[in-house]
Design a protein around this motif. Structure first.
Motif, PDB file in Angstrom:
ATOM      1  N   THR A 106      -7.467   4.291  28.178  1.00 21.42           N
ATOM      2  CA  THR A 106      -6.543   4.614  27.088  1.00 21.42           C
ATOM      3  C   THR A 106      -5.079   4.328  27.388  1.00 21.42           C
ATOM      4  O   THR A 106      -4.251   4.376  26.479  1.00 21.42           O
ATOM      5  N   ILE A 107      -4.710   4.047  28.636  1.00 24.58           N
ATOM      6  CA  ILE A 107      -3.295   3.811  28.915  1.00 24.58           C
ATOM      7  C   ILE A 107      -2.846   2.502  28.268  1.00 24.58           C
ATOM      8  O   ILE A 107      -3.652   1.597  28.017  1.00 24.58           O
ATOM      9  N   ALA A 108      -1.555   2.408  27.999  1.00 23.58           N
ATOM     10  CA  ALA A 108      -0.990   1.181  27.446  1.00 23.58           C
ATOM     11  C   ALA A 108      -0.977   0.093  28.517  1.00 23.58           C
ATOM     12  O   ALA A 108      -0.683   0.353  29.686  1.00 23.58           O
ATOM     13  N   ARG A 109      -1.295  -1.099  28.108  1.00 25.68           N
ATOM     14  CA  ARG A 109      -1.321  -2.237  29.028  1.00 25.68           C
ATOM     15  C   ARG A 109      -0.333  -3.307  28.551  1.00 25.68           C
ATOM     16  O   ARG A 109      -0.276  -3.659  27.379  1.00 25.68           O
ATOM     17  N   SER A 110       0.436  -3.813  29.470  1.00 24.33           N
ATOM     18  CA  SER A 110       1.500  -4.765  29.159  1.00 24.33           C
ATOM     19  C   SER A 110       0.945  -6.116  28.727  1.00 24.33           C
ATOM     20  O   SER A 110       0.152  -6.731  29.447  1.00 24.33           O
ATOM     21  N   ARG A 111       1.370  -6.579  27.566  1.00 27.36           N
ATOM     22  CA  ARG A 111       1.026  -7.921  27.105  1.00 27.36           C
ATOM     23  C   ARG A 111       1.491  -8.963  28.127  1.00 27.36           C
ATOM     24  O   ARG A 111       0.797  -9.955  28.395  1.00 27.36           O
ATOM     25  N   CYS A 112       2.660  -8.736  28.680  1.00 32.43           N
ATOM     26  CA  CYS A 112       3.271  -9.685  29.601  1.00 32.43           C
ATOM     27  C   CYS A 112       2.384  -9.918  30.817  1.00 32.43           C
ATOM     28  O   CYS A 112       1.993 -11.048  31.124  1.00 32.43           O
ATOM     29  N   VAL A 113       2.033  -8.852  31.507  1.00 33.64           N
ATOM     30  CA  VAL A 113       1.264  -9.021  32.744  1.00 33.64           C
ATOM     31  C   VAL A 113      -0.187  -9.350  32.444  1.00 33.64           C
ATOM     32  O   VAL A 113      -0.833 -10.103  33.194  1.00 33.64           O
ATOM     33  N   ALA A 114      -0.738  -8.847  31.336  1.00 32.60           N
ATOM     34  CA  ALA A 114      -2.124  -9.156  30.981  1.00 32.60           C
ATOM     35  C   ALA A 114      -2.293 -10.638  30.677  1.00 32.60           C
ATOM     36  O   ALA A 114      -3.250 -11.287  31.115  1.00 32.60           O
ATOM     37  N   GLY A 115      -1.352 -11.198  29.914  1.00 31.66           N
ATOM     38  CA  GLY A 115      -1.470 -12.590  29.522  1.00 31.66           C
ATOM     39  C   GLY A 115      -1.200 -13.567  30.647  1.00 31.66           C
ATOM     40  O   GLY A 115      -1.904 -14.572  30.792  1.00 31.66           O
ATOM     41  N   HIS A 116      -0.201 -13.278  31.463  1.00 33.35           N
ATOM     42  CA  HIS A 116       0.181 -14.217  32.511  1.00 33.35           C
ATOM     43  C   HIS A 116      -0.667 -14.081  33.770  1.00 33.35           C
ATOM     44  O   HIS A 116      -0.781 -15.049  34.533  1.00 33.35           O
ATOM     45  N   LYS A 117      -1.250 -12.909  34.019  1.00 32.94           N
ATOM     46  CA  LYS A 117      -1.936 -12.691  35.295  1.00 32.94           C
ATOM     47  C   LYS A 117      -3.421 -12.350  35.159  1.00 32.94           C
ATOM     48  O   LYS A 117      -4.151 -12.418  36.158  1.00 32.94           O
ATOM     49  N   THR A 154      -3.034  -4.832  23.905  1.00 33.64           N
ATOM     50  CA  THR A 154      -1.871  -4.849  24.791  1.00 33.64           C
ATOM     51  C   THR A 154      -0.618  -4.550  23.983  1.00 33.64           C
ATOM     52  O   THR A 154      -0.627  -4.623  22.753  1.00 33.64           O
ATOM     53  N   ALA A 155       0.467  -4.233  24.676  1.00 37.05           N
ATOM     54  CA  ALA A 155       1.727  -3.882  24.011  1.00 37.05           C
ATOM     55  C   ALA A 155       2.860  -4.744  24.554  1.00 37.05           C
ATOM     56  O   ALA A 155       2.902  -5.073  25.743  1.00 37.05           O
ATOM     57  N   THR A 156       3.779  -5.114  23.674  1.00 39.38           N
ATOM     58  CA  THR A 156       4.950  -5.883  24.083  1.00 39.38           C
ATOM     59  C   THR A 156       6.040  -4.943  24.605  1.00 39.38           C
ATOM     60  O   THR A 156       5.980  -3.730  24.443  1.00 39.38           O
ATOM     61  N   GLY A 157       7.056  -5.533  25.245  1.00 41.21           N
ATOM     62  CA  GLY A 157       8.044  -4.741  25.965  1.00 41.21           C
ATOM     63  C   GLY A 157       8.890  -3.823  25.107  1.00 41.21           C
ATOM     64  O   GLY A 157       9.498  -2.889  25.626  1.00 41.21           O
ATOM     65  N   ASP A 158       8.940  -4.058  23.804  1.00 42.76           N
ATOM     66  CA  ASP A 158       9.754  -3.214  22.932  1.00 42.76           C
ATOM     67  C   ASP A 158       9.022  -1.970  22.467  1.00 42.76           C
ATOM     68  O   ASP A 158       9.607  -1.109  21.809  1.00 42.76           O
ATOM     69  N   ALA A 159       7.733  -1.823  22.814  1.00 43.89           N
ATOM     70  CA  ALA A 159       6.925  -0.711  22.303  1.00 43.89           C
ATOM     71  C   ALA A 159       7.235   0.591  23.035  1.00 43.89           C
ATOM     72  O   ALA A 159       7.471   0.600  24.244  1.00 43.89           O
ATOM     73  N   SER A 192       5.188 -12.233  25.453  1.00 35.48           N
ATOM     74  CA  SER A 192       5.337 -11.765  26.834  1.00 35.48           C
ATOM     75  C   SER A 192       6.794 -11.589  27.239  1.00 35.48           C
ATOM     76  O   SER A 192       7.095 -10.822  28.165  1.00 35.48           O
ATOM     77  N   VAL A 193       7.707 -12.282  26.564  1.00 35.08           N
ATOM     78  CA  VAL A 193       9.137 -12.146  26.853  1.00 35.08           C
ATOM     79  C   VAL A 193       9.825 -11.484  25.659  1.00 35.08           C
ATOM     80  O   VAL A 193      10.332 -10.363  25.761  1.00 35.08           O
ATOM     81  N   LEU A 194       9.836 -12.178  24.533  1.00 32.28           N
ATOM     82  CA  LEU A 194      10.389 -11.649  23.290  1.00 32.28           C
ATOM     83  C   LEU A 194       9.272 -11.476  22.268  1.00 32.28           C
ATOM     84  O   LEU A 194       8.496 -12.418  22.041  1.00 32.28           O
ATOM     85  N   PRO A 195       9.172 -10.329  21.635  1.00 26.88           N
ATOM     86  CA  PRO A 195       8.188 -10.184  20.545  1.00 26.88           C
ATOM     87  C   PRO A 195       8.450 -11.223  19.458  1.00 26.88           C
ATOM     88  O   PRO A 195       9.599 -11.490  19.092  1.00 26.88           O
ATOM     89  N   GLY A 196       7.383 -11.844  18.979  1.00 27.97           N
ATOM     90  CA  GLY A 196       7.523 -12.843  17.929  1.00 27.97           C
ATOM     91  C   GLY A 196       7.700 -14.257  18.422  1.00 27.97           C
ATOM     92  O   GLY A 196       7.848 -15.183  17.612  1.00 27.97           O
ATOM     93  N   TYR A 197       7.667 -14.455  19.737  1.00 30.32           N
ATOM     94  CA  TYR A 197       7.787 -15.783  20.322  1.00 30.32           C
ATOM     95  C   TYR A 197       6.757 -15.932  21.439  1.00 30.32           C
ATOM     96  O   TYR A 197       6.309 -14.947  22.031  1.00 30.32           O
ATOM     97  N   VAL A 198       6.435 -17.170  21.746  1.00 32.64           N
ATOM     98  CA  VAL A 198       5.558 -17.446  22.877  1.00 32.64           C
ATOM     99  C   VAL A 198       6.404 -17.537  24.143  1.00 32.64           C
ATOM    100  O   VAL A 198       7.425 -18.235  24.165  1.00 32.64           O
ATOM    101  N   VAL A 245      14.817  -6.322  19.698  1.00 33.51           N
ATOM    102  CA  VAL A 245      15.294  -6.779  20.999  1.00 33.51           C
ATOM    103  C   VAL A 245      16.530  -7.658  20.823  1.00 33.51           C
ATOM    104  O   VAL A 245      17.484  -7.567  21.599  1.00 33.51           O
ATOM    105  N   ALA A 246      16.533  -8.491  19.807  1.00 33.15           N
ATOM    106  CA  ALA A 246      17.699  -9.348  19.563  1.00 33.15           C
ATOM    107  C   ALA A 246      18.956  -8.523  19.322  1.00 33.15           C
ATOM    108  O   ALA A 246      20.044  -8.865  19.806  1.00 33.15           O
TER     109      ALA A 246
END
Length: 542
Positions: free
Chosen positions: A198-209, A243-248, A324-330, A501-502
């Motif tokens: 149930t813990i939140a998992r980072s989109r950033c690290v999940a996608g890249h690693k 997964t969740a993005t960094g702004d969540a 993984s860096v900015l929500p709404g962008y690759v 984020v912007a």
């Protein structure tokens, strides 16, 4: 003061943790503190000869508590009372095996001194065989799950590392239930619930690693993973889909950790992410910007629109991940496995007789690079200069190969120590240029380059060489703490202070401290030297 709000950015690096308290209205750095990991500092649980680098979770816990309290001690009570959020960045992939409660195994008494039960640091290369197996099977499978990871899976990433730990020490299998990345665990810990499912998992690290991608519904299916090794079946049903993005905002600071850190309970906790990606946010990344994070190694971070990315899969980088860096962008990640580490290696090499024979003052060693730099800057630049490959710790990108090795070419009896240093600096710049060229070839636009990190701030010689080699201006961010600042920006969005984020970047980003512009004549000579670099590396390419 009643209108001012603050957030905390926490930057977990390889050697220490940094806490930054930031004014959300203008990004002013109100207070900061840095604490080294005590066990890591002693060299415990690591074996460099085997490329084994492990960190005890207590290093993270103890250093975090101390660091936050030291930073808060620099603030007035009004500032501390108006802290609204906290967010994190960590190195990655830095995972650990956990039990069913989500507790890293090294926190259990029976595994307290077991390196395989600890967090496996990003630069650990013990999982070469496991990565080879993953890559071989991925190329035979009906779906290549390395497609969005540059076409290759690294021994630095989570699946290979966790499989290696389970293979290396069968005693861990009894309690192993799941695994967790450092950035996910620290967020869950402060929220008061580390339950793996149930813990939140980072989109950033999940996608890249971890090869997470929406195209195949999240993580690779366990049919594939168990074909790699049945031991990976231990994790089936115990991981995640979302997964969740960094702004969540992934939770609120629990009572226990509010007391331990000296903060108010209930402040927002933002989703953690990889340090370099968060540093790129702190630098103000947007489409067309390449952010170079320059330290012991490098990361090159870019973002693109969905239209630019399309369904293409960029060859030989460390991944492309939606949000993984900015929500709404690759987000795109590349990098070099050794950068400043190469300069440090050369310094140690030259210092050996000073230490072992002359038994000189250790402070002399610290002066070596400064003196080499002075002399290297005076040397003429010619197409016949020595050329080096920068693969002393393997090649990360383009085209990952952890077995690649550094090389020196063009030596004569007249080659001096400063000339070799010059060649090593140029090699690191050539490696960076190769990354840029791959991204451009694959359609990722690079309109400007922003540099952050220790080398960017401290070495004008390296930075000017980089600009001359690449042929583009490079601006250096006016902050030593871009990663922690980016985390504070994410925390400001998670807390609802800035809507996007912007908007947080617009309000909180600092300016620039320097700009390095390329010299056209030197760039032309570097074109010839770079051609030799590419030819020299051709024999080692996968």
């Amino acid at each position: 003061m009643e209108n001012r709000t603050y957030t905390i950015g926490i930057d977990f690096g390889s050697d220490s943790v940094r806490c930054l308290v930031v004014d959300t209205s203008d990004g002013r750095e109100t207070a900061s503190a840095v604490c080294a990991y005590p066990r890591w500092k002693q060299g415990l649980y690591c074996d460099p000869s085997q490329n084994r680098y492990r960190q005890h979770p207590l290093d993270y816990i103890e250093s975090l508590e101390r660091c936050v309290r030291e930073a808060l001690a620099q603030c007035g009570p009004e500032t501390a009372a108006n802290i609204r959020g906290i967010s994190f960045d960590t190195t990655a992939s830095t995972p650990a095996l956990t039990d069913a409660a989500g507790t890293p195994l090294a926190l259990l008494p029976e595994y307290a001194e077991n390196p395989d039960a600890m967090f496996v640091l990003w630069k650990d290369h013990t999982a070469l065989a496991e990565a080879d197996r993953l890559n071989d099977l991925a190329k035979e499978w009906e779906c290549d799950y390395t497609r969005y990871s540059g076409g290759a899976y690294s021994c630095e990433w989570v699946w290979a590392k966790m499989l290696h730990c389970l293979r290396n020490d069968p005693s861990l299998r009894e309690k192993s239930y799941s695994w967790v990345e450092h950035c996910d665990w620290i967020c869950a810990l402060l929220a008061g619930d580390t339950t793996p499912e149930t813990i939140a998992r980072s989109r950033c690290v999940a996608g890249h690693k971890a090869m997470w991608h929406e195209r195949w519904g999240g993580l690779p299916p366990f049919g594939f993973l168990k074909a790699v090794d049945p031991l990976l079946g231990i994790f089936e049903g115990h991981l995640y889909r979302q997964t969740a993005t960094g702004d969540a905002c992934i939770g609120r600071l629990c009572e226990e950790w509010a007391s331990r850190l000296g903060l108010r309970p209930g402040i927002a906790i933002g989703m953690g992410a990889i340090d370099c990606h968060v540093g790129a946010v702190g630098a103000g990344i947007e489409p067309g910007t390449l952010v170079k994070v320059m330290g012991t190694s490098t990361c090159d971070i870019g973002v693109g629109t969905y239209e630019e990315a399309g369904d293409k899969a960029i060859r030989g980088i460390c991944g492309q991940v939606d949000g993984s860096v900015l929500p709404g962008y690759v987000g795109f990640e590349a990098g070099q496995a050794a950068f400043g580490d190469i300069y440090a290696w050369y310094r140690r090499l030259l210092a050996w007789p000073l230490r072992e024979i002359a038994q000189s003052d250790p402070a002399l060693e610290e002066r070596i690079l400064a003196r080499l730099t002075e002399e290297a800057e005076r040397l003429p630049l010619t197409p016949d200069d020595p050329v080096a490959l920068d693969w002393h710790n393997g090649r990360r990108t383009p085209d990952a190969d952890p077995r690649a090795r550094g090389t020196l070419d063009g030596l004569t009896l007249a080659t001096s120590a400063p000339a070799l240093y010059k060649a090593l600096v140029e090699a690191t710049a050539f490696g960076s240029r190769a990354i840029n060229e791959r991204m451009l070839e694959e359609g990722v636009p690079i309109d400007e380059i922003i540099a952050i990190g220790g080398i960017a701030r401290k070495s004008p010689y390296v930075m000017q060489t980089m600009a001359d080699v690449i042929g583009l201006p490079i601006r250096v961010l006016a902050s030593d703490q871009a990663c922690a600042l980016g985390a504070a920006m994410f925390a400001a969005v998670a807390a609802g202070i800035h809507p996007t984020v912007a908007a947080a970047q617009e309000a909180m980003r600092p300016g620039f401290s320097a700009e390095y512009r390329p010299d056209a004549q030197r760039h032309a000579i570097y074109d010839a030297l770079y051609a030799r670099y590419r030819k020299l590396g051709g024999g080692q390419r996968s």
